[in-house]
Design a protein around this motif. Structure first.
Motif, PDB file in Angstrom:
ATOM      1  N   GLU A   1       1.492  -6.923   1.015  1.00  0.00           N
ATOM      2  CA  GLU A   1       0.482  -6.337   1.690  1.00  0.00           C
ATOM      3  C   GLU A   1       1.049  -4.611   1.819  1.00  0.00           C
ATOM      4  OE1 GLU A   1      -1.543  -6.763   5.958  1.00  0.00           O
ATOM      5  OE2 GLU A   1       0.301  -6.930   6.009  1.00  0.00           O
ATOM      6  N   VAL A   2      -0.163  -3.773   1.720  1.00  0.00           N
ATOM      7  CA  VAL A   2      -0.003  -2.360   1.968  1.00  0.00           C
ATOM      8  C   VAL A   2      -0.920  -1.965   2.900  1.00  0.00           C
ATOM      9  CG1 VAL A   2      -0.303  -0.008   0.695  1.00  0.00           C
ATOM     10  CG2 VAL A   2       0.860  -2.007  -0.566  1.00  0.00           C
ATOM     11  N   ILE A   3      -0.521  -1.099   3.875  1.00  0.00           N
ATOM     12  CA  ILE A   3      -1.386  -0.809   5.053  1.00  0.00           C
ATOM     13  C   ILE A   3      -1.201   0.723   5.236  1.00  0.00           C
ATOM     14  CG2 ILE A   3      -1.841  -1.088   7.540  1.00  0.00           C
ATOM     15  CD1 ILE A   3      -0.557  -3.681   7.591  1.00  0.00           C
TER      16      ILE A   3
ATOM     17  N   GLU B   1       1.607   9.415   0.318  1.00  0.00           N
ATOM     18  CA  GLU B   1       1.641   9.903  -0.960  1.00  0.00           C
ATOM     19  C   GLU B   1       2.524   9.108  -2.103  1.00  0.00           C
ATOM     20  OE1 GLU B   1       2.983  14.241  -2.789  1.00  0.00           O
ATOM     21  OE2 GLU B   1       3.300  13.904  -0.657  1.00  0.00           O
ATOM     22  N   ALA B   2       3.496   8.650  -1.368  1.00  0.00           N
ATOM     23  CA  ALA B   2       4.368   7.884  -2.184  1.00  0.00           C
ATOM     24  C   ALA B   2       3.723   6.373  -3.052  1.00  0.00           C
ATOM     25  CB  ALA B   2       5.531   7.338  -1.501  1.00  0.00           C
ATOM     26  N   VAL B   3       2.966   5.989  -1.751  1.00  0.00           N
ATOM     27  CA  VAL B   3       2.162   4.680  -2.410  1.00  0.00           C
ATOM     28  C   VAL B   3       1.320   5.025  -3.539  1.00  0.00           C
ATOM     29  CG1 VAL B   3       0.466   3.144  -1.464  1.00  0.00           C
ATOM     30  CG2 VAL B   3       2.341   3.494   0.054  1.00  0.00           C
ATOM     31  N   ASN B   4       0.685   6.285  -3.464  1.00  0.00           N
ATOM     32  CA  ASN B   4      -0.228   6.605  -4.307  1.00  0.00           C
ATOM     33  C   ASN B   4       0.544   6.992  -5.756  1.00  0.00           C
ATOM     34  OD1 ASN B   4      -2.346   6.202  -2.789  1.00  0.00           O
ATOM     35  ND2 ASN B   4      -2.326   8.237  -1.859  1.00  0.00           N
ATOM     36  N   GLU B   5       1.518   7.723  -5.585  1.00  0.00           N
ATOM     37  CA  GLU B   5       2.314   8.100  -6.696  1.00  0.00           C
ATOM     38  C   GLU B   5       2.985   6.782  -7.471  1.00  0.00           C
ATOM     39  OE1 GLU B   5       5.440  10.706  -5.889  1.00  0.00           O
ATOM     40  OE2 GLU B   5       3.968  12.421  -5.458  1.00  0.00           O
ATOM     41  N   LEU B   6       3.241   5.745  -6.791  1.00  0.00           N
ATOM     42  CA  LEU B   6       3.668   4.312  -7.444  1.00  0.00           C
ATOM     43  C   LEU B   6       2.675   3.769  -7.706  1.00  0.00           C
ATOM     44  CD1 LEU B   6       6.986   4.165  -4.897  1.00  0.00           C
ATOM     45  CD2 LEU B   6       6.869   4.813  -7.457  1.00  0.00           C
ATOM     46  N   GLY B   7       1.501   3.670  -7.231  1.00  0.00           N
ATOM     47  CA  GLY B   7       0.294   2.811  -7.546  1.00  0.00           C
ATOM     48  C   GLY B   7       0.483   1.412  -6.961  1.00  0.00           C
ATOM     49  N   LEU B   8       1.155   1.450  -5.471  1.00  0.00           N
ATOM     50  CA  LEU B   8       1.366   0.244  -5.061  1.00  0.00           C
ATOM     51  C   LEU B   8       0.231  -0.778  -4.522  1.00  0.00           C
ATOM     52  CD1 LEU B   8       4.564   1.117  -2.747  1.00  0.00           C
ATOM     53  CD2 LEU B   8       4.338   0.185  -5.197  1.00  0.00           C
ATOM     54  N   ALA B   9       0.257  -1.785  -4.872  1.00  0.00           N
ATOM     55  CA  ALA B   9      -0.769  -2.570  -4.389  1.00  0.00           C
ATOM     56  C   ALA B   9      -0.286  -4.228  -4.425  1.00  0.00           C
ATOM     57  CB  ALA B   9      -1.800  -2.598  -5.455  1.00  0.00           C
ATOM     58  N   ALA B  10      -0.981  -4.690  -3.296  1.00  0.00           N
ATOM     59  CA  ALA B  10      -0.843  -6.377  -3.119  1.00  0.00           C
ATOM     60  C   ALA B  10      -0.780  -7.115  -4.499  1.00  0.00           C
ATOM     61  CB  ALA B  10      -1.587  -7.038  -2.202  1.00  0.00           C
ATOM     62  N   GLY B  11       0.168  -7.798  -4.693  1.00  0.00           N
ATOM     63  CA  GLY B  11       0.276  -8.639  -5.822  1.00  0.00           C
ATOM     64  C   GLY B  11       1.088  -8.210  -7.059  1.00  0.00           C
TER      65      GLY B  11
END
Length: 70
Positions: free
Chosen positions: A15-17, A42-52
């Protein structure tokens, strides 16, 4: 990925909230353990984080960071 931290736990993002500026990322590291960390949106976007996605929980002192393979 090369990093000096020795406490790396590989797992899968469950999960990413996103919040106003900070996100909570939950990583299942196996054995019924889920690590939750707070990082910037910003870090979530830069790393491209997503569930799975596979990712690492990197623990240094009292902080938990997230790392991914390129």
């Amino acid at each position: 990925m090369k990093i000096s931290a020795r406490n790396r736990l590989k797992g899968k993002i469950v999960e990413v909230i996103l919040g106003a500026t900070t996100a909570h990322v939950r990583i299942d590291v196996g054995g019924g353990s889920i690590i939750t960390t707070s990082i910037t949106n910003e870090a979530v976007n830069e790393l491209g984080l997503a569930a799975g996605q596979e990712a690492y929980a990197v623990v240094k002192a009292s902080d938990v960071m997230v790392a991914v393979d390129d």
